[in-house]
Design an enzyme around this catalytic site. Structure first.
Site, mmCIF file in Angstrom:
data_model
loop_
_atom_site.group_PDB
_atom_site.id
_atom_site.type_symbol
_atom_site.label_atom_id
_atom_site.label_comp_id
_atom_site.label_asym_id
_atom_site.label_seq_id
_atom_site.Cartn_x
_atom_site.Cartn_y
_atom_site.Cartn_z
ATOM 1 N N ARG A 148 10.435 -1.837 5.337
ATOM 2 C CA ARG A 148 11.789 -1.315 5.215
ATOM 3 C C ARG A 148 12.457 -1.364 6.578
ATOM 4 O O ARG A 148 11.824 -1.007 7.590
ATOM 5 C CB ARG A 148 11.761 0.129 4.696
ATOM 6 C CG ARG A 148 13.102 0.634 4.215
ATOM 7 C CD ARG A 148 13.054 2.101 3.851
ATOM 8 N NE ARG A 148 13.268 2.948 5.017
ATOM 9 C CZ ARG A 148 13.407 4.269 4.968
ATOM 10 N NH1 ARG A 148 13.329 4.896 3.806
ATOM 11 N NH2 ARG A 148 13.594 4.971 6.071
ATOM 12 N N TYR A 160 20.785 7.202 8.945
ATOM 13 C CA TYR A 160 19.557 7.594 8.261
ATOM 14 C C TYR A 160 18.405 6.658 8.610
ATOM 15 O O TYR A 160 18.582 5.448 8.764
ATOM 16 C CB TYR A 160 19.755 7.586 6.741
ATOM 17 C CG TYR A 160 18.464 7.795 6.011
ATOM 18 C CD1 TYR A 160 17.900 9.053 5.913
ATOM 19 C CD2 TYR A 160 17.765 6.709 5.474
ATOM 20 C CE1 TYR A 160 16.688 9.247 5.289
ATOM 21 C CE2 TYR A 160 16.548 6.898 4.835
ATOM 22 C CZ TYR A 160 16.010 8.173 4.753
ATOM 23 O OH TYR A 160 14.811 8.348 4.143
ATOM 24 N N ASP A 210 17.020 1.261 2.641
ATOM 25 C CA ASP A 210 17.368 2.525 1.995
ATOM 26 C C ASP A 210 18.815 2.885 2.310
ATOM 27 O O ASP A 210 19.165 3.131 3.457
ATOM 28 C CB ASP A 210 16.429 3.633 2.481
ATOM 29 C CG ASP A 210 16.582 4.921 1.693
ATOM 30 O OD1 ASP A 210 17.456 4.986 0.813
ATOM 31 O OD2 ASP A 210 15.817 5.871 1.964
ATOM 32 N N HIS A 212 20.201 5.537 0.843
ATOM 33 C CA HIS A 212 20.029 6.988 0.855
ATOM 34 C C HIS A 212 21.213 7.743 0.260
ATOM 35 O O HIS A 212 21.730 8.694 0.850
ATOM 36 C CB HIS A 212 19.715 7.503 2.260
ATOM 37 C CG HIS A 212 18.793 8.694 2.251
ATOM 38 N ND1 HIS A 212 19.204 9.960 2.577
ATOM 39 C CD2 HIS A 212 17.482 8.794 1.921
ATOM 40 C CE1 HIS A 212 18.192 10.800 2.458
ATOM 41 N NE2 HIS A 212 17.130 10.112 2.060
ATOM 42 N N GLU A 236 17.533 0.837 -1.971
ATOM 43 C CA GLU A 236 17.073 2.120 -2.484
ATOM 44 C C GLU A 236 18.207 3.130 -2.537
ATOM 45 O O GLU A 236 19.003 3.229 -1.604
ATOM 46 C CB GLU A 236 15.955 2.623 -1.566
ATOM 47 C CG GLU A 236 15.358 3.957 -1.937
ATOM 48 C CD GLU A 236 14.302 4.383 -0.929
ATOM 49 O OE1 GLU A 236 14.079 5.599 -0.810
ATOM 50 O OE2 GLU A 236 13.724 3.507 -0.265
ATOM 51 N N GLU A 262 13.381 9.129 -6.172
ATOM 52 C CA GLU A 262 12.595 10.068 -5.381
ATOM 53 C C GLU A 262 13.099 11.501 -5.520
ATOM 54 O O GLU A 262 12.333 12.447 -5.356
ATOM 55 C CB GLU A 262 12.581 9.665 -3.904
ATOM 56 C CG GLU A 262 13.895 9.827 -3.173
ATOM 57 C CD GLU A 262 13.771 9.460 -1.699
ATOM 58 O OE1 GLU A 262 14.071 10.324 -0.863
ATOM 59 O OE2 GLU A 262 13.384 8.337 -1.390
ATOM 60 N N ARG A 283 11.223 5.453 -8.625
ATOM 61 C CA ARG A 283 10.566 5.958 -7.420
ATOM 62 C C ARG A 283 10.074 7.402 -7.558
ATOM 63 O O ARG A 283 9.790 8.069 -6.558
ATOM 64 C CB ARG A 283 11.507 5.837 -6.220
ATOM 65 C CG ARG A 283 11.940 4.402 -5.941
ATOM 66 C CD ARG A 283 12.416 4.221 -4.509
ATOM 67 N NE ARG A 283 11.334 4.395 -3.583
ATOM 68 C CZ ARG A 283 11.252 5.392 -2.697
ATOM 69 N NH1 ARG A 283 12.189 6.323 -2.631
ATOM 70 N NH2 ARG A 283 10.213 5.474 -1.883
ATOM 71 N N GLU A 339 5.322 3.384 -1.108
ATOM 72 C CA GLU A 339 5.756 3.733 0.251
ATOM 73 C C GLU A 339 4.602 4.381 1.008
ATOM 74 O O GLU A 339 3.879 5.217 0.472
ATOM 75 C CB GLU A 339 6.936 4.699 0.177
ATOM 76 C CG GLU A 339 7.520 5.069 1.527
ATOM 77 C CD GLU A 339 8.752 5.961 1.410
ATOM 78 O OE1 GLU A 339 9.527 6.029 2.371
ATOM 79 O OE2 GLU A 339 8.928 6.603 0.340
ATOM 80 N N TRP A 402 23.819 13.402 2.191
ATOM 81 C CA TRP A 402 22.915 13.016 3.264
ATOM 82 C C TRP A 402 21.915 11.995 2.751
ATOM 83 O O TRP A 402 21.617 11.025 3.415
ATOM 84 C CB TRP A 402 22.160 14.223 3.830
ATOM 85 C CG TRP A 402 21.252 13.816 4.941
ATOM 86 C CD1 TRP A 402 21.618 13.498 6.235
ATOM 87 C CD2 TRP A 402 19.841 13.606 4.873
ATOM 88 N NE1 TRP A 402 20.533 13.128 6.959
ATOM 89 C CE2 TRP A 402 19.421 13.172 6.149
ATOM 90 C CE3 TRP A 402 18.902 13.717 3.867
ATOM 91 C CZ2 TRP A 402 18.078 12.878 6.445
ATOM 92 C CZ3 TRP A 402 17.585 13.429 4.145
ATOM 93 C CH2 TRP A 402 17.180 13.018 5.427
#
Length: 402
Positions: A148, A160, A210, A212, A236, A262, A283, A339, A402
């Protein structure tokens, strides 16, 4: 008949905060479950200690499915990250016990190996593009076949995924660090450094990125289209997953694969994303999605729709979750990738054993159960340390995802 005799909620901070549940049977067999929820650890510890532990004493540890249904359906207040993390800790600990009683590693109880090893990716990052490229080279030298890539947006301190030190750990302050963010600058910059990674290293490895949760659906669509020439393994969390229909818009504009899950905690949270084939990788992970039992349900549903697995595996998940994840990963038919970030040196003082890394893959422990042990004496050296995840603010001062 063996019964659950004791259940202990253990809180320690070897490099970061972890909550662990340890269940002991009347036969003296112990099992571990991870109950860590980053920035909200004590909420789960209280849920376990005050509400679930009293329900466990005297129960048959072999009745894993019955216990899962009892804790989930019997509570009336269902789902959510705190509840599902607490249930996950119980479920995972019971699978650990079952493996030890059977004398088998957990993956053997899940049907045995469906592959020889578990493909993993780790996190390369940098304060600027040259530093990122050097970090990618480092991971390539370590044998990673999937990496990543994240770089700091120039002038934006709230970028991030940029590591400071050995391990990336965003939960680092006693109160939330309020960080600036510019979506416009990110959209201009991120595609350029992903192309530089490909130009320097080629296409002989998987490249991930990512987002995010930081883009609107149409911004995410634009980003996915802009990086199609980079042939990302996935982008992601391109947009917050509360509005799942938004992923249909992204899908209609780009062929860049999408990974989500996630922050989602149940099969019902991902049902629409999977059955409508709005994502390519799910995820969800052991600790935040109800344990091994419930994660298998999610992955079985995903397999029907050619959605592959890509479980979250950041350092906010303890080595207990990593061990459990690898046992699941190696046994499911639709595995995609896992991951794997590694841990602070102090973490290994408390958690012993687990999977082993070699040449871009993880191999599960062959010890009975999960293959993880908890060192109480070492854990006492690392008391709980209150930490929060950051809060992002756009340059006009408004709060952003975030």
């Amino acid at each position: 008949m063996s019964t659950i005799e004791r259940a202990e909620v253990l809180v320690t901070s070897p490099g970061r905060n972890y909550v662990t549940l340890r269940i002991t049977t009347s036969d003296g067999v112990t099992g571990l479950g991870d109950a860590t929820l980053n920035g909200r650890e004590l909420a789960v510890a209280s849920y376990l200690r005050d509400h679930l532990v009293p329900l466990l004493i005297g129960r048959d540890p072999a009745r894993i499915e019955d216990t899962w249904q009892y804790l989930y359906r019997g509570a009336y207040w269902r789902r959510g990250p705190v509840t599902m993390t607490a249930i996950a800790a119980v479920d995972t600990a019971l699978w650990d016990i079952k493996g030890k009683v059977a004398g088998l590693p957990v993956y053997q109880l899940l049907g045995g190996r469906a592959r020889d090893g578990v493909l993993v990716y780790s996190h390369a990052s940098g304060e600027d593009v040259p530093a990122l490229l050097d970090d990618v080279a480092r991971f390539r030298d370590l044998g990673y076949r999937a990496i990543r890539a994240q770089a700091a947006v120039p002038g934006i301190a709230g970028s991030y995924g940029v590591r400071h030190g050995k391990v990336y750990e965003p939960a680092a302050t006693a109160l939330p660090d309020e960080q600036p963010w510019s979506t416009e600058d990110y959209l201009d910059f991120a595609p350029t450094y992903l192309r530089e990674v490909r130009e320097r290293f080629g296409f002989g490895f998987h490249l991930l990125h990512d987002v995010h949760h930081r883009l609107s659906p149409i911004e995410a669509a634009r980003f996915g289209k802009a990086v199609e020439d980079c042939r990302l393994f996935w982008m992601e969390d391109p947009t917050p997953a509360e509005n799942q229909e938004a992923f249909r818009l992204i899908r209609s504009h780009t062929t860049t694969p999408i990974a989500v899950g996630e922050a989602l905690s149940s099969i019902w949270d991902v049902q629409h994303l999977i059955t409508e084939q709005l994502i390519d990788y799910v995820r969800t992970t052991v600790v935040h999605a109800g344990g091994i039992s419930h994660l298998r349900r999610i992955f079985d549903l995903a397999a029907l729709y050619q959605v592959r697995t890509g479980s979250h595996g950041a350092t906010d998940l303890s080595p207990v979750t990593l061990a459990a994840a690898v046992h699941v990963d190696i046994s499911v038919p639709n595995f995609g990738i896992q991951e794997y970030m590694g841990y602070a040196d102090e973490t290994a003082e408390v958690f012993h054993g687990g999977p082993t890394y070699a040449g871009g893959i993880l191999l599960p422990s062959e010890e009975p159960g999960l293959g993880i042990e908890y060192d109480d004496e070492a854990a006492e050296k690392f008391p709980y340390d209150p930490r929060y995840l950051p809060v992002a603010r756009r340059l006009d001062g408004s709060v952003h995802d975030w």
